[in-house]
Design a protein around this motif. Structure first.
Motif, PDB file in Angstrom:
ATOM      1  N   UNK A  46     -12.508 -11.909  44.525  1.00  0.00           N
ATOM      2  CA  UNK A  46     -13.442 -11.432  43.493  1.00  0.00           C
ATOM      3  C   UNK A  46     -13.488  -9.908  43.446  1.00  0.00           C
ATOM      4  N   UNK A  47     -13.352  -9.266  44.593  1.00  0.00           N
ATOM      5  CA  UNK A  47     -13.448  -7.805  44.646  1.00  0.00           C
ATOM      6  C   UNK A  47     -12.133  -7.143  44.260  1.00  0.00           C
ATOM      7  N   UNK A  48     -11.007  -7.669  44.727  1.00  0.00           N
ATOM      8  CA  UNK A  48      -9.734  -6.966  44.608  1.00  0.00           C
ATOM      9  C   UNK A  48      -8.904  -7.307  43.386  1.00  0.00           C
ATOM     10  N   UNK A  49      -9.089  -8.470  42.779  1.00  0.00           N
ATOM     11  CA  UNK A  49      -8.262  -8.818  41.626  1.00  0.00           C
ATOM     12  C   UNK A  49      -8.635  -7.953  40.438  1.00  0.00           C
ATOM     13  N   UNK A  50      -7.626  -7.373  39.820  1.00  0.00           N
ATOM     14  CA  UNK A  50      -7.864  -6.474  38.693  1.00  0.00           C
ATOM     15  C   UNK A  50      -8.187  -7.232  37.415  1.00  0.00           C
ATOM     16  N   UNK A  51      -7.477  -8.321  37.131  1.00  0.00           N
ATOM     17  CA  UNK A  51      -7.684  -9.071  35.899  1.00  0.00           C
ATOM     18  C   UNK A  51      -7.810 -10.534  36.262  1.00  0.00           C
ATOM     19  N   UNK A  52      -9.017 -11.061  36.193  1.00  0.00           N
ATOM     20  CA  UNK A  52      -9.298 -12.411  36.654  1.00  0.00           C
ATOM     21  C   UNK A  52      -9.460 -13.361  35.477  1.00  0.00           C
ATOM     22  N   UNK A  53      -9.666 -14.631  35.787  1.00  0.00           N
ATOM     23  CA  UNK A  53      -9.871 -15.620  34.726  1.00  0.00           C
ATOM     24  C   UNK A  53     -11.142 -15.329  33.938  1.00  0.00           C
ATOM     25  N   UNK A  54     -12.141 -14.738  34.600  1.00  0.00           N
ATOM     26  CA  UNK A  54     -13.361 -14.386  33.885  1.00  0.00           C
ATOM     27  C   UNK A  54     -13.081 -13.356  32.791  1.00  0.00           C
ATOM     28  N   UNK A  55     -12.154 -12.464  33.056  1.00  0.00           N
ATOM     29  CA  UNK A  55     -11.785 -11.469  32.053  1.00  0.00           C
ATOM     30  C   UNK A  55     -11.110 -12.128  30.852  1.00  0.00           C
ATOM     31  N   UNK A  56     -10.232 -13.097  31.121  1.00  0.00           N
ATOM     32  CA  UNK A  56      -9.601 -13.839  30.028  1.00  0.00           C
ATOM     33  C   UNK A  56     -10.651 -14.592  29.216  1.00  0.00           C
TER      34      UNK A  56
END
Length: 149
Positions: A66-76
């Motif tokens: 949650x902290x390190x991923x730059x573009x997550x599924x929540x962003x999509x």
């Protein structure tokens, strides 16, 4: 003698006053539980170091993701929350426009598009708002399911 005043934030609609989404709350929880440095954390200096359990290791991995991923599924999903209703509204208006043109061809009468498009656009807007509300509820349900803190 020193007097300290603290203001409590209250929400006007009676909520908890915390306007962060579940992911932000989860990241704060993770940072305080797993990633707080010993210099700043009172409890980490007092408590002896111990090995993490299996569930804590899984939770810590979720925290790192949650902290390190730059573009997550929540962003999509949040991009989809904007694009899908916009496309839906455009398609509804185009379908309405084409149905008026089809009516013109079949009857041979000329339609006044400024009058005909008002109810079509209004209905498209209402349907789009309903679709957006459903997508928004699904988005927050997903966030609360994925980040239960």
């Amino acid at each position: 003698m020193v007097t300290t005043a603290r203001l409590n934030h209250t929400s006007s609609f009676g909520g908890s006053g915390d306007e962060r989404n579940p992911k932000e709350k989860f990241i704060d929880y993770c940072e305080s539980k797993y990633f707080a440095s010993s210099h700043y954390s009172y409890y980490s200096r007092k408590l002896p170091k111990r090995e993490l359990t299996e569930t804590e290791l899984v939770e810590k991995q979720k925290c790192e993701d949650a902290i390190n991923k730059k573009f997550t599924t929540e962003d999509y999903f949040s991009i989809g929350l904007i694009l899908i209703p916009f496309l839906f509204f455009s398609i509804c208006n185009m379908k309405g426009y084409l149905s008026v043109k089809k009516f013109e061809r079949e009857t041979g009468k000329k339609a006044d598009m400024s009058i005909e498009m008002v109810p079509i656009s209004s209905l498209s807007f209402v349907l789009t708002a309903f679709l957006w509300l459903i997508l928004y509820i699904m988005y927050y349900a997903y966030l609360y399911h994925k980040y239960p803190y």
